[in-house]
Design a protein around this motif. Structure first.
Motif, PDB file in Angstrom:
ATOM      1  N   ALA A 104    -139.216 -82.712 -52.558  1.00 26.60           N
ATOM      2  CA  ALA A 104    -139.534 -81.679 -51.569  1.00 26.60           C
ATOM      3  C   ALA A 104    -140.120 -82.317 -50.316  1.00 26.60           C
ATOM      4  CB  ALA A 104    -140.513 -80.677 -52.154  1.00 26.60           C
ATOM      5  N   GLY A 105    -139.617 -81.932 -49.167  1.00 29.85           N
ATOM      6  CA  GLY A 105    -140.123 -82.432 -47.889  1.00 29.85           C
ATOM      7  C   GLY A 105    -139.516 -83.744 -47.443  1.00 29.85           C
ATOM      8  N   GLN A 106    -138.622 -84.328 -48.231  1.00 27.12           N
ATOM      9  CA  GLN A 106    -138.000 -85.595 -47.853  1.00 27.12           C
ATOM     10  C   GLN A 106    -136.890 -85.376 -46.832  1.00 27.12           C
ATOM     11  OE1 GLN A 106    -137.172 -87.650 -51.712  1.00 27.12           O
ATOM     12  NE2 GLN A 106    -137.210 -89.470 -50.404  1.00 27.12           N
ATOM     13  N   THR A 107    -136.814 -86.301 -45.860  1.00 30.83           N
ATOM     14  CA  THR A 107    -135.764 -86.272 -44.849  1.00 30.83           C
ATOM     15  C   THR A 107    -134.504 -86.925 -45.412  1.00 30.83           C
ATOM     16  OG1 THR A 107    -137.388 -86.402 -43.064  1.00 30.83           O
ATOM     17  CG2 THR A 107    -135.138 -87.047 -42.528  1.00 30.83           C
ATOM     18  N   VAL A 108    -133.363 -86.311 -45.150  1.00 34.67           N
ATOM     19  CA  VAL A 108    -132.087 -86.877 -45.571  1.00 34.67           C
ATOM     20  C   VAL A 108    -131.751 -88.020 -44.613  1.00 34.67           C
ATOM     21  CG1 VAL A 108    -129.644 -86.444 -45.989  1.00 34.67           C
ATOM     22  CG2 VAL A 108    -131.328 -84.633 -46.424  1.00 34.67           C
ATOM     23  N   LYS A 109    -131.515 -89.204 -45.170  1.00 35.94           N
ATOM     24  CA  LYS A 109    -131.147 -90.372 -44.369  1.00 35.94           C
ATOM     25  C   LYS A 109    -129.687 -90.698 -44.646  1.00 35.94           C
ATOM     26  CE  LYS A 109    -135.800 -92.260 -44.655  1.00 35.94           C
ATOM     27  NZ  LYS A 109    -136.624 -93.359 -45.171  1.00 35.94           N
ATOM     28  N   TYR A 110    -128.847 -90.422 -43.666  1.00 34.43           N
ATOM     29  CA  TYR A 110    -127.409 -90.665 -43.803  1.00 34.43           C
ATOM     30  C   TYR A 110    -127.129 -92.129 -43.479  1.00 34.43           C
ATOM     31  CZ  TYR A 110    -127.300 -85.590 -43.785  1.00 34.43           C
ATOM     32  OH  TYR A 110    -127.514 -84.270 -44.084  1.00 34.43           O
ATOM     33  N   ASP A 111    -126.342 -92.798 -44.321  1.00 33.35           N
ATOM     34  CA  ASP A 111    -126.152 -94.244 -44.184  1.00 33.35           C
ATOM     35  C   ASP A 111    -124.871 -94.656 -43.457  1.00 33.35           C
ATOM     36  OD1 ASP A 111    -124.391 -93.527 -46.185  1.00 33.35           O
ATOM     37  OD2 ASP A 111    -125.013 -95.074 -47.592  1.00 33.35           O
ATOM     38  N   ALA A 112    -123.981 -93.734 -43.175  1.00 30.43           N
ATOM     39  CA  ALA A 112    -122.733 -94.069 -42.470  1.00 30.43           C
ATOM     40  C   ALA A 112    -122.772 -93.445 -41.075  1.00 30.43           C
ATOM     41  CB  ALA A 112    -121.523 -93.553 -43.237  1.00 30.43           C
ATOM     42  N   PHE A 140    -125.453 -79.792 -55.998  1.00 25.86           N
ATOM     43  CA  PHE A 140    -125.595 -78.973 -57.193  1.00 25.86           C
ATOM     44  C   PHE A 140    -126.425 -77.731 -56.868  1.00 25.86           C
ATOM     45  CE2 PHE A 140    -124.839 -83.045 -59.550  1.00 25.86           C
ATOM     46  CZ  PHE A 140    -123.716 -82.619 -60.237  1.00 25.86           C
ATOM     47  N   PRO A 141    -126.327 -76.695 -57.707  1.00 27.91           N
ATOM     48  CA  PRO A 141    -127.129 -75.482 -57.495  1.00 27.91           C
ATOM     49  C   PRO A 141    -128.629 -75.782 -57.448  1.00 27.91           C
ATOM     50  CG  PRO A 141    -125.406 -75.067 -59.096  1.00 27.91           C
ATOM     51  CD  PRO A 141    -125.403 -76.553 -58.836  1.00 27.91           C
ATOM     52  N   GLY A 142    -129.330 -74.965 -56.685  1.00 27.64           N
ATOM     53  CA  GLY A 142    -130.780 -75.069 -56.566  1.00 27.64           C
ATOM     54  C   GLY A 142    -131.250 -75.816 -55.335  1.00 27.64           C
ATOM     55  N   ILE A 143    -130.328 -76.414 -54.578  1.00 27.01           N
ATOM     56  CA  ILE A 143    -130.751 -77.186 -53.404  1.00 27.01           C
ATOM     57  C   ILE A 143    -131.080 -76.265 -52.232  1.00 27.01           C
ATOM     58  CG2 ILE A 143    -128.439 -77.545 -52.431  1.00 27.01           C
ATOM     59  CD1 ILE A 143    -129.526 -80.481 -51.795  1.00 27.01           C
ATOM     60  N   TRP A 144    -132.063 -76.660 -51.469  1.00 23.03           N
ATOM     61  CA  TRP A 144    -132.413 -76.034 -50.191  1.00 23.03           C
ATOM     62  C   TRP A 144    -132.497 -77.146 -49.157  1.00 23.03           C
ATOM     63  CZ3 TRP A 144    -132.969 -71.036 -48.726  1.00 23.03           C
ATOM     64  CH2 TRP A 144    -133.074 -70.067 -49.733  1.00 23.03           C
ATOM     65  N   LEU A 145    -131.683 -77.085 -48.129  1.00 15.46           N
ATOM     66  CA  LEU A 145    -131.770 -78.030 -47.013  1.00 15.46           C
ATOM     67  C   LEU A 145    -132.142 -77.252 -45.763  1.00 15.46           C
ATOM     68  CD1 LEU A 145    -128.587 -80.230 -47.590  1.00 15.46           C
ATOM     69  CD2 LEU A 145    -130.959 -80.807 -48.130  1.00 15.46           C
ATOM     70  N   ASP A 158    -137.421 -84.316 -28.167  1.00 15.14           N
ATOM     71  CA  ASP A 158    -137.458 -83.454 -29.354  1.00 15.14           C
ATOM     72  C   ASP A 158    -136.800 -84.168 -30.534  1.00 15.14           C
ATOM     73  OD1 ASP A 158    -138.767 -81.396 -28.092  1.00 15.14           O
ATOM     74  OD2 ASP A 158    -137.003 -80.125 -27.844  1.00 15.14           O
ATOM     75  N   HIS A 159    -137.251 -83.851 -31.748  1.00 18.27           N
ATOM     76  CA  HIS A 159    -136.722 -84.477 -32.961  1.00 18.27           C
ATOM     77  C   HIS A 159    -135.987 -83.438 -33.797  1.00 18.27           C
ATOM     78  CE1 HIS A 159    -140.111 -87.658 -32.646  1.00 18.27           C
ATOM     79  NE2 HIS A 159    -139.099 -87.931 -31.868  1.00 18.27           N
ATOM     80  N   VAL A 160    -134.818 -83.831 -34.316  1.00 20.35           N
ATOM     81  CA  VAL A 160    -134.029 -82.963 -35.190  1.00 20.35           C
ATOM     82  C   VAL A 160    -133.709 -83.756 -36.451  1.00 20.35           C
ATOM     83  CG1 VAL A 160    -131.949 -81.557 -35.418  1.00 20.35           C
ATOM     84  CG2 VAL A 160    -133.004 -81.839 -33.168  1.00 20.35           C
ATOM     85  N   LYS A 161    -133.908 -83.125 -37.606  1.00 19.35           N
ATOM     86  CA  LYS A 161    -133.625 -83.798 -38.873  1.00 19.35           C
ATOM     87  C   LYS A 161    -133.229 -82.767 -39.919  1.00 19.35           C
ATOM     88  CE  LYS A 161    -138.376 -83.744 -40.616  1.00 19.35           C
ATOM     89  NZ  LYS A 161    -139.458 -84.576 -41.149  1.00 19.35           N
ATOM     90  N   ILE A 162    -132.708 -83.272 -41.038  1.00 18.83           N
ATOM     91  CA  ILE A 162    -132.384 -82.438 -42.180  1.00 18.83           C
ATOM     92  C   ILE A 162    -133.401 -82.777 -43.267  1.00 18.83           C
ATOM     93  CG2 ILE A 162    -130.603 -81.750 -43.834  1.00 18.83           C
ATOM     94  CD1 ILE A 162    -129.982 -81.338 -40.752  1.00 18.83           C
ATOM     95  N   LYS A 195    -137.948 -79.941 -55.002  1.00 18.12           N
ATOM     96  CA  LYS A 195    -137.810 -81.194 -55.749  1.00 18.12           C
ATOM     97  C   LYS A 195    -136.436 -81.259 -56.407  1.00 18.12           C
ATOM     98  CE  LYS A 195    -140.004 -79.448 -59.933  1.00 18.12           C
ATOM     99  NZ  LYS A 195    -141.003 -79.674 -60.950  1.00 18.12           N
ATOM    100  N   ASN A 196    -135.991 -82.466 -56.669  1.00 13.98           N
ATOM    101  CA  ASN A 196    -134.716 -82.728 -57.333  1.00 13.98           C
ATOM    102  C   ASN A 196    -133.505 -82.232 -56.541  1.00 13.98           C
ATOM    103  OD1 ASN A 196    -136.052 -83.945 -59.505  1.00 13.98           O
ATOM    104  ND2 ASN A 196    -136.355 -81.948 -60.482  1.00 13.98           N
ATOM    105  N   GLY A 197    -133.552 -82.328 -55.235  1.00 11.99           N
ATOM    106  CA  GLY A 197    -132.385 -81.977 -54.419  1.00 11.99           C
ATOM    107  C   GLY A 197    -131.325 -83.059 -54.533  1.00 11.99           C
ATOM    108  N   TYR A 198    -130.091 -82.668 -54.804  1.00 11.72           N
ATOM    109  CA  TYR A 198    -128.990 -83.622 -54.988  1.00 11.72           C
ATOM    110  C   TYR A 198    -127.980 -83.465 -53.851  1.00 11.72           C
ATOM    111  CZ  TYR A 198    -124.646 -85.641 -56.706  1.00 11.72           C
ATOM    112  OH  TYR A 198    -123.493 -86.357 -56.817  1.00 11.72           O
ATOM    113  N   ILE A 199    -127.607 -84.607 -53.235  1.00  8.16           N
ATOM    114  CA  ILE A 199    -126.567 -84.617 -52.198  1.00  8.16           C
ATOM    115  C   ILE A 199    -125.531 -85.669 -52.587  1.00  8.16           C
ATOM    116  CG2 ILE A 199    -126.045 -84.917 -49.760  1.00  8.16           C
ATOM    117  CD1 ILE A 199    -128.918 -84.120 -49.135  1.00  8.16           C
TER     118      ILE A 199
END
Length: 198
Positions: A87-95, A128-133, A171-175, A180-184
């Motif tokens: 929870a609260g983690q920023t998604v870091k895209y690697d490509a 998977f189900p249960g994710i909130w972004l 300004d900052h924009v992020k996902i 907890k346990n968010g899967y991408i």
């Protein structure tokens, strides 16, 4: 402006001469740069001929225009490995597919706005189900994506969200993952894109 540049370059022969008989150009009060700038805005008052240095200056002025500074876009994706986020983690895209304007930082997952304006952001995720972004602008949520827990827990769903927002420089924009346990899922199924519209 590009049309004026193309028009001027097709007429480029000889030395800079903006002295038609009906116009008195005072070169002692105007620099060559000023004359070339006036060419861009009003090239109908005389015959225009440019030598190579004047044409080079015209092209330089054209490339330094505010239009060049306003080219901002990025497109990033998750390529190599799945993400399991707290929870609260920023998604870091690697490509990083594109990063015009260098606003996206793949080390932090944050886009820092280099030019004020109206931007469009698109987020998509195979999850998977249960994710909130959440799409966050300076810690404020401006859009959300969710796969309901009511879906089959063993299957993934493709989700997407588009937002259009006004941003100031810096300004900052992020996902950000909301639970907890968010899967991408990786392999370019999940991404984040942004572009300056105007």
């Amino acid at each position: 402006m590009l049309l004026a540049l193309l028009f001027a370059s097709t007429l480029a022969i000889g030395v800079l001469s903006l002295k038609p008989s009906s116009i008195d150009v005072q070169t002692d009060k105007r620099t060559e740069s000023d004359l070339i700038k006036s060419l861009i805005f009003d090239n109908t008052k005389g015959t225009i001929t440019l030598d190579s240095s004047a044409l080079k200056l015209l092209m330089e002025l054209s490339s330094n225009s505010s239009n060049t500074l306003r080219q901002v876009s990025f497109s990033v994706a998750l390529r190599s490995k799945e993400l399991r986020l707290g929870a609260g983690q920023t998604v870091k895209y690697d490509a990083v597919l594109t990063n015009d304007g260098n606003g996206y930082d793949d080390r932090t997952g944050v886009f820092t706005c280099p030019v004020a304006g109206t931007y469009m952001f698109v987020v998509d995720s195979l999850s998977f189900p249960g994710i909130w972004l959440h799409v966050k602008v300076n810690k404020k949520t401006v859009g959300s994506l969710h796969v309901s827990s009511g879906h089959n827990a063993n299957s993934t769903s493709q989700i997407s969200r588009t937002v259009i927002v006004k941003l100031k420089s810096g300004d900052h924009v992020k996902i950000e993952n909301g639970v907890k346990n968010g899967y991408i899922h990786p392999y370019l199924y999940s991404g984040f894109t942004g572009v300056l519209i105007y």
